[in-house]
Design a protein around this motif. Structure first.
Motif, mmCIF file in Angstrom:
data_model
loop_
_atom_site.group_PDB
_atom_site.id
_atom_site.type_symbol
_atom_site.label_atom_id
_atom_site.label_comp_id
_atom_site.label_asym_id
_atom_site.label_seq_id
_atom_site.Cartn_x
_atom_site.Cartn_y
_atom_site.Cartn_z
ATOM 1 N N SER A 159 -4.275 12.482 -12.780
ATOM 2 C CA SER A 159 -5.877 11.097 -12.656
ATOM 3 C C SER A 159 -4.951 9.837 -14.098
ATOM 4 N N PRO A 160 -6.113 9.311 -13.797
ATOM 5 C CA PRO A 160 -6.076 8.520 -13.037
ATOM 6 C C PRO A 160 -5.024 8.585 -11.844
ATOM 7 N N GLY A 161 -5.083 7.405 -10.376
ATOM 8 C CA GLY A 161 -4.646 7.904 -9.841
ATOM 9 C C GLY A 161 -2.860 9.173 -9.608
ATOM 10 N N ILE A 162 -2.676 9.059 -8.093
ATOM 11 C CA ILE A 162 -2.020 10.117 -7.827
ATOM 12 C C ILE A 162 -0.075 9.571 -7.762
ATOM 13 N N GLY A 163 -0.650 7.678 -8.754
ATOM 14 C CA GLY A 163 0.847 7.474 -8.262
ATOM 15 C C GLY A 163 1.381 6.626 -7.501
ATOM 16 N N THR A 164 2.810 5.974 -7.146
ATOM 17 C CA THR A 164 3.502 5.916 -6.240
ATOM 18 C C THR A 164 4.157 7.444 -5.376
ATOM 19 N N PRO A 165 3.394 7.205 -3.763
ATOM 20 C CA PRO A 165 4.837 8.432 -3.251
ATOM 21 C C PRO A 165 5.901 7.670 -3.115
ATOM 22 N N PHE A 166 6.279 6.400 -2.123
ATOM 23 C CA PHE A 166 7.118 6.189 -1.739
ATOM 24 C C PHE A 166 7.124 4.588 -2.298
ATOM 25 N N SER A 167 8.506 3.890 -2.528
ATOM 26 C CA SER A 167 8.434 2.871 -2.514
ATOM 27 C C SER A 167 9.875 2.682 -1.829
ATOM 28 N N GLY A 182 16.047 -8.753 -3.232
ATOM 29 C CA GLY A 182 14.846 -9.986 -3.541
ATOM 30 C C GLY A 182 13.811 -9.659 -3.541
ATOM 31 N N GLN A 183 13.413 -8.633 -3.120
ATOM 32 C CA GLN A 183 11.408 -7.919 -2.973
ATOM 33 C C GLN A 183 11.872 -6.590 -3.190
ATOM 34 N N ALA A 184 11.549 -6.614 -4.359
ATOM 35 C CA ALA A 184 11.464 -4.723 -5.046
ATOM 36 C C ALA A 184 10.269 -4.110 -4.145
ATOM 37 N N ASN A 185 9.284 -4.881 -3.266
ATOM 38 C CA ASN A 185 7.797 -4.268 -2.916
ATOM 39 C C ASN A 185 7.777 -4.921 -1.458
ATOM 40 N N GLU A 186 9.150 -4.301 -1.446
ATOM 41 C CA GLU A 186 8.907 -4.432 0.367
ATOM 42 C C GLU A 186 8.003 -3.804 1.172
ATOM 43 N N ILE A 187 8.466 -1.945 0.857
ATOM 44 C CA ILE A 187 6.763 -1.753 1.031
ATOM 45 C C ILE A 187 6.249 -0.893 0.203
ATOM 46 N N VAL A 188 5.220 -0.363 -0.377
ATOM 47 C CA VAL A 188 5.132 0.578 -1.479
ATOM 48 C C VAL A 188 3.316 1.490 -1.008
ATOM 49 N N LEU A 189 3.473 2.622 -1.191
ATOM 50 C CA LEU A 189 2.304 3.588 -1.590
ATOM 51 C C LEU A 189 1.912 3.664 -2.564
ATOM 52 N N HIS A 201 5.716 -11.171 8.861
ATOM 53 C CA HIS A 201 7.116 -11.058 8.761
ATOM 54 C C HIS A 201 7.991 -9.697 8.812
ATOM 55 N N PRO A 202 9.628 -9.822 9.126
ATOM 56 C CA PRO A 202 9.991 -8.402 9.390
ATOM 57 C C PRO A 202 10.161 -7.564 8.709
ATOM 58 N N ILE A 203 10.782 -6.743 7.857
ATOM 59 C CA ILE A 203 11.648 -6.135 7.436
ATOM 60 C C ILE A 203 12.526 -5.911 7.390
ATOM 61 N N LYS A 204 12.891 -6.059 6.044
ATOM 62 C CA LYS A 204 14.626 -6.740 5.681
ATOM 63 C C LYS A 204 15.094 -5.134 5.389
ATOM 64 N N PRO A 205 16.312 -5.352 6.595
ATOM 65 C CA PRO A 205 16.868 -4.390 6.444
ATOM 66 C C PRO A 205 18.508 -4.036 5.095
ATOM 67 N N GLY A 206 18.741 -2.926 4.763
ATOM 68 C CA GLY A 206 19.721 -2.132 3.850
ATOM 69 C C GLY A 206 19.158 -1.962 2.684
ATOM 70 N N GLY A 207 17.990 -1.448 2.361
ATOM 71 C CA GLY A 207 17.053 -1.229 1.130
ATOM 72 C C GLY A 207 17.519 -0.584 0.587
ATOM 73 N N VAL A 208 16.512 0.376 -0.526
ATOM 74 C CA VAL A 208 16.629 1.309 -1.030
ATOM 75 C C VAL A 208 14.935 2.475 -1.043
ATOM 76 N N ILE A 209 15.113 3.733 -0.309
ATOM 77 C CA ILE A 209 13.715 4.743 -0.468
ATOM 78 C C ILE A 209 13.893 5.313 -1.459
ATOM 79 N N ILE A 210 12.797 5.369 -2.548
ATOM 80 C CA ILE A 210 12.720 6.388 -3.650
ATOM 81 C C ILE A 210 11.466 7.041 -3.670
ATOM 82 N N LEU A 211 11.411 8.221 -4.322
ATOM 83 C CA LEU A 211 10.073 9.022 -3.316
ATOM 84 C C LEU A 211 9.921 9.308 -4.768
ATOM 85 N N GLY A 212 8.573 8.678 -5.435
ATOM 86 C CA GLY A 212 7.782 9.062 -6.554
ATOM 87 C C GLY A 212 8.101 8.181 -7.847
ATOM 88 N N GLN A 213 8.691 7.040 -6.993
ATOM 89 C CA GLN A 213 8.566 6.304 -8.520
ATOM 90 C C GLN A 213 8.210 4.798 -7.181
#
Length: 433
Positions: free
Chosen positions: A263-271, A276-283, A344-356
């Protein structure tokens, strides 16, 4: 040697001709006079100064002696040459032995190399060459014997023949001795090479066995998906990374198990970030804000609460059609919405990070947005799953690996102090409850 031939000639000639001594002397006397090398002995001069022609017997003997002289000279040159060869071989073999000893502790991987070191040729070839030379000398001796036998009335001096035989016998003995030594050295080198190769193979086998043991010890999980990633501190350097990337997608479902009391907040489980778009999918759950789902940097707030320090199963779905989304917690759908990055189509070729959360693709993390806790079974599909499938995974009645990103040990890397540990999620969840 040449003086010996001349002396023998004069001795032989003294048996058939007479040389006058001092004037008035009675009887016959034989005088041996040294004649310079190269003197023509084909004729003689009587006491009156007249030249007498040589007899056929003397001419044949002269030819034999000339041939013997040439043969002896050739044999002398051959012996000198062979002595040089033997000396060279001794030197090379000594250098080879010293070099082999100096390399005794080194491990050589190229077994096709010549183990004889820098020897100019194989000992077998040298042995064969020496054998041919010895046979050639024997043939010459037989030829001389045959020549003497075929010469009518001619006789080869016994002392010269004995000398020649003696020299040939000595040379034969030396050659045989050297051949034996070379054979022994060749055998010794072969044995040393074989032993070295065997030691190297044994070492490699031991290393392979050790590597296999280490691989088995590292694969301590009962199955590839029975593990968790722990991120115990809120830093900008603890994180996990999924090795697989995403194709272009028009819908997705992301499910995972989370356990956090931060707390406060659990943070970012994945991104998931792309060029060109660092926030393509973020939780993310940041500060006192509710949990949010970002698609192409557009935001939807989710009615999820998972910061009680227990394991929770959460899923989010999205489709490009009208930007429709759903949020599930522990198998129950708690919220839906639309207009989240529609079409909006999800763009390919990116990076999946756990925890940041990523500010650039794969990096520039912010410690205040880091996830603190444990997560497991991160799976991703390129379609919207049915509620019944999500519920079955949440109550542990079924397990469905993601068709785009499955949760398997070899697919997850950890960095900065993040760890992987064995976990049977359903048993651990029952224990928590």
């Amino acid at each position: 040697m040449r003086a010996l031939f001349v002396a023998l000639l004069l001795l032989y000639a003294s048996g058939s001709g007479k040389v006058a001594g001092a004037s008035g002397a009675k009887g016959n006397r034989f005088v041996c006079t040294a004649v310079p090398a190269g003197t023509d002995l084909s004729c003689s001069v009587d006491t009156s100064g007249r030249v007498q022609s040589t007899s056929p017997q003397e001419e044949e003997l002269r030819n034999i002696i000339i041939q013997l002289r040439e043969t002896i000279l050739q044999q002398k040159e051959t012996i000198v040459s062979q002595q040089g060869t033997i000396k060279e071989l001794n030197s090379k073999l000594a250098r080879c032995e010293a070099d082999a000893k100096s390399r005794g502790s080194a491990r050589r991987k190229d077994y096709s190399k010549n183990t004889m070191g820098d020897l100019p040729r194989d000992p077998t070839e040298t042995v064969e060459q020496l054998g041919k030379t010895m046979q050639s000398l024997k043939d010459r001796l037989e030829s001389l014997e045959q020549l003497r036998a075929n010469t009518s009335g001619g006789t080869l001096p016994n002392d010269l023949r004995d000398l020649l035989k003696h020299r040939l016998t000595d040379l034969e003995s030396q050659l045989l001795t050297r051949v034996t030594e070379l054979e022994e050295e060749k055998s010794q080198l072969y044995n040393e090479t074989t032993a070295h190769r065997q030691r190297t193979e044994n070492t490699l086998n031991s290393l392979l066995e050790r590597i296999t043991e280490l691989e088995k010890s590292n694969s301590a999980f009962k199955s590839p998906e029975d593990f968790k990633v722990s991120l115990p501190l809120r830093t900008n350097y603890l994180y996990g990374r999924i090795k697989k990337s995403l194709p272009e997608m028009y819908a997705f479902t992301v499910c995972m198990w989370l356990k956090s009391s931060a707390s406060p907040g659990i943070g970012t489980p994945f991104s998931y970030g792309v060029p060109g778009q660092a926030n393509e999918i973020v939780l993310i759950e940041w500060g006192n804000s509710p949990m949010e789902l970002l698609v192409n940097d557009k935001v939807a707030q989710l009615p999820l609460s998972v910061s009680d320090g227990r394991w929770h199963h959460i899923c989010v779905t999205w489709t490009t059609r009208d930007g429709f989304w759903e949020a599930y917690q522990d198998g129950e759908r708690l919220g839906t919405g639309e207009n989240l990055a529609p079409w909006h189509p999800i763009k390919p070729g990116g990076v999946i990070i756990l925890g940041q959360e990523q500010d650039i693709v794969g990096g520039r993390f912010d410690a205040t947005q880091a996830f603190v806790g444990e997560l497991s079974h991160f799976n991703m599909w390129d379609r919207v799953l049915r509620p019944i499938d999500i519920s079955a995974m949440a109550n542990c009645s079924a397990y469905m690996p993601g068709n785009v990103v499955p949760w398997v040990d070899v697919n997850v890397e950890v960095f900065g102090g993040a760890t992987k540990a064995a976990l049977e999620i359903c048993e651990d969840r029952l224990f928590d409850s």
